[in-house]
Design a protein around this motif. Structure first.
Motif, PDB file in Angstrom:
ATOM      1  N   ALA A   1       0.839  -1.194   0.000  1.00 22.20           N
ATOM      2  CA  ALA A   1       0.000   0.000   0.000  1.00 22.20           C
ATOM      3  C   ALA A   1       0.878   1.250   0.000  1.00 22.20           C
ATOM      4  O   ALA A   1       1.999   1.236   0.520  1.00 22.20           O
ATOM      5  CB  ALA A   1      -0.893   0.005   1.229  1.00 22.20           C
TER       6      ALA A   1
ATOM      7  N   VAL B   1       1.457   6.993   3.938  1.00 24.29           N
ATOM      8  CA  VAL B   1       0.469   7.995   4.341  1.00 24.29           C
ATOM      9  C   VAL B   1       0.652   9.286   3.560  1.00 24.29           C
ATOM     10  O   VAL B   1      -0.316   9.919   3.158  1.00 24.29           O
ATOM     11  CB  VAL B   1       0.567   8.259   5.858  1.00 24.29           C
ATOM     12  CG1 VAL B   1      -0.364   9.384   6.277  1.00 24.29           C
ATOM     13  CG2 VAL B   1       0.237   7.004   6.632  1.00 24.29           C
TER      14      VAL B   1
ATOM     15  N   ARG C   1      -0.884   9.201  -0.034  1.00 27.77           N
ATOM     16  CA  ARG C   1      -2.326   9.012  -0.170  1.00 27.77           C
ATOM     17  C   ARG C   1      -3.045  10.320  -0.438  1.00 27.77           C
ATOM     18  O   ARG C   1      -2.587  11.391  -0.065  1.00 27.77           O
ATOM     19  CB  ARG C   1      -2.906   8.393   1.096  1.00 27.77           C
ATOM     20  CG  ARG C   1      -2.440   7.005   1.349  1.00 27.77           C
ATOM     21  CD  ARG C   1      -3.094   6.444   2.566  1.00 27.77           C
ATOM     22  NE  ARG C   1      -2.435   5.203   2.943  1.00 27.77           N
ATOM     23  CZ  ARG C   1      -2.613   4.622   4.103  1.00 27.77           C
ATOM     24  NH1 ARG C   1      -3.417   5.130   4.983  1.00 27.77           N
ATOM     25  NH2 ARG C   1      -1.989   3.503   4.365  1.00 27.77           N
ATOM     26  N   GLN C   2      -4.205  10.187  -1.048  1.00 35.92           N
ATOM     27  CA  GLN C   2      -5.051  11.355  -1.289  1.00 35.92           C
ATOM     28  C   GLN C   2      -5.661  11.786   0.043  1.00 35.92           C
ATOM     29  O   GLN C   2      -6.026  10.960   0.870  1.00 35.92           O
ATOM     30  CB  GLN C   2      -6.154  10.999  -2.279  1.00 35.92           C
ATOM     31  CG  GLN C   2      -7.048  12.148  -2.646  1.00 35.92           C
ATOM     32  CD  GLN C   2      -8.125  11.704  -3.638  1.00 35.92           C
ATOM     33  OE1 GLN C   2      -8.282  10.532  -3.909  1.00 35.92           O
ATOM     34  NE2 GLN C   2      -8.845  12.665  -4.153  1.00 35.92           N
TER      35      GLN C   2
ATOM     36  N   GLY D   1     -10.888   6.916   5.401  1.00 39.44           N
ATOM     37  CA  GLY D   1      -9.480   6.545   5.515  1.00 39.44           C
ATOM     38  C   GLY D   1      -8.949   6.922   6.876  1.00 39.44           C
ATOM     39  O   GLY D   1      -9.623   7.541   7.690  1.00 39.44           O
TER      40      GLY D   1
ATOM     41  N   ALA E   1      -5.718   8.392   7.167  1.00 41.34           N
ATOM     42  CA  ALA E   1      -4.618   9.345   7.045  1.00 41.34           C
ATOM     43  C   ALA E   1      -4.917  10.547   7.922  1.00 41.34           C
ATOM     44  O   ALA E   1      -6.001  11.105   7.879  1.00 41.34           O
ATOM     45  CB  ALA E   1      -4.458   9.785   5.597  1.00 41.34           C
TER      46      ALA E   1
END
Length: 184
Positions: free
Chosen positions: A133, A136, A139-140, A162, A164
């Motif tokens: 994956a 952090v 990520r969006q 999510g 994050a």
């Protein structure tokens, strides 16, 4: 009907020229046991983790548990026709599924094949199902709330899509979430 030797010779030559004598080397094994969609296979020495396995009747499986003398596989689809002693072949391909905008609004099975009756999916790209994956930072950011389906919880708090931005010491899970919301 009489054939002369020159016609026979020409026929044989054309057949030989059009002959596809390509050979494939594939490892094959034998099903030792089948239980609830999980299959134990003996004899697949060169199988890779996450590789697609071909069972009888065009059924596929995913090699997951690699041991010294056997392989554990999850069968992706109907498994009632698979019995002990069936031949299983490796495909040499890691399980991947189609990706892209062509899948929007479509219903697919675990192999990415359409099951909604709307015809084939003409996706240009595929990607493996098992991969690391993104971190952090990559990520969006959270931009849309997640609806839990429980009106009381949805009304109490905003649920980001999510994790994050969640502090590392925060507990995760519905029980701890409910406890935090009820106690605060």
């Amino acid at each position: 009907m009489q054939l002369n030797p020159s016609e026979i010779s020409e026929l044989i030559k054309s057949r030989i020229q059009n002959l596809d004598a390509g050979a494939q080397m594939r490892t094959q094994g034998t099903v030792v046991s089948v239980t609830d969609g999980i299959c134990r296979i003996h004899g697949l020495s060169d199988v890779m983790q996450g590789e697609m396995l071909e069972f009888p009747n065009n059924t596929f499986g995913l090699a997951l548990n690699l041991e010294r003398d056997s392989v554990g596989s999850v069968i992706l689809g109907e498994y009632t026709h698979i019995t002990e002693g069936d031949i299983v072949k490796t495909t040499g391909k890691i399980l991947s599924v189609p990706i892209g905008p062509e899948l929007l609004g479509r219903v697919v099975n675990s192999l990415g094949q359409p099951i909604d009756g709307k015809g084939p999916i003409n996706a240009k790209l595929t990607d493996v199902i098992e991969k690391v994956a993104p971190g952090v930072i990559a990520r969006q950011s959270v931009s849309q709330p997640v609806q839990t389906g429980l009106k009381a919880i949805d009304a109490m708090a905003y649920h980001p899509a999510g994790c994050a931005g969640t502090p590392p010491q925060a507990r995760r899970g519905w029980k701890s979430y409910r406890e935090q919301r009820c106690n605060n």
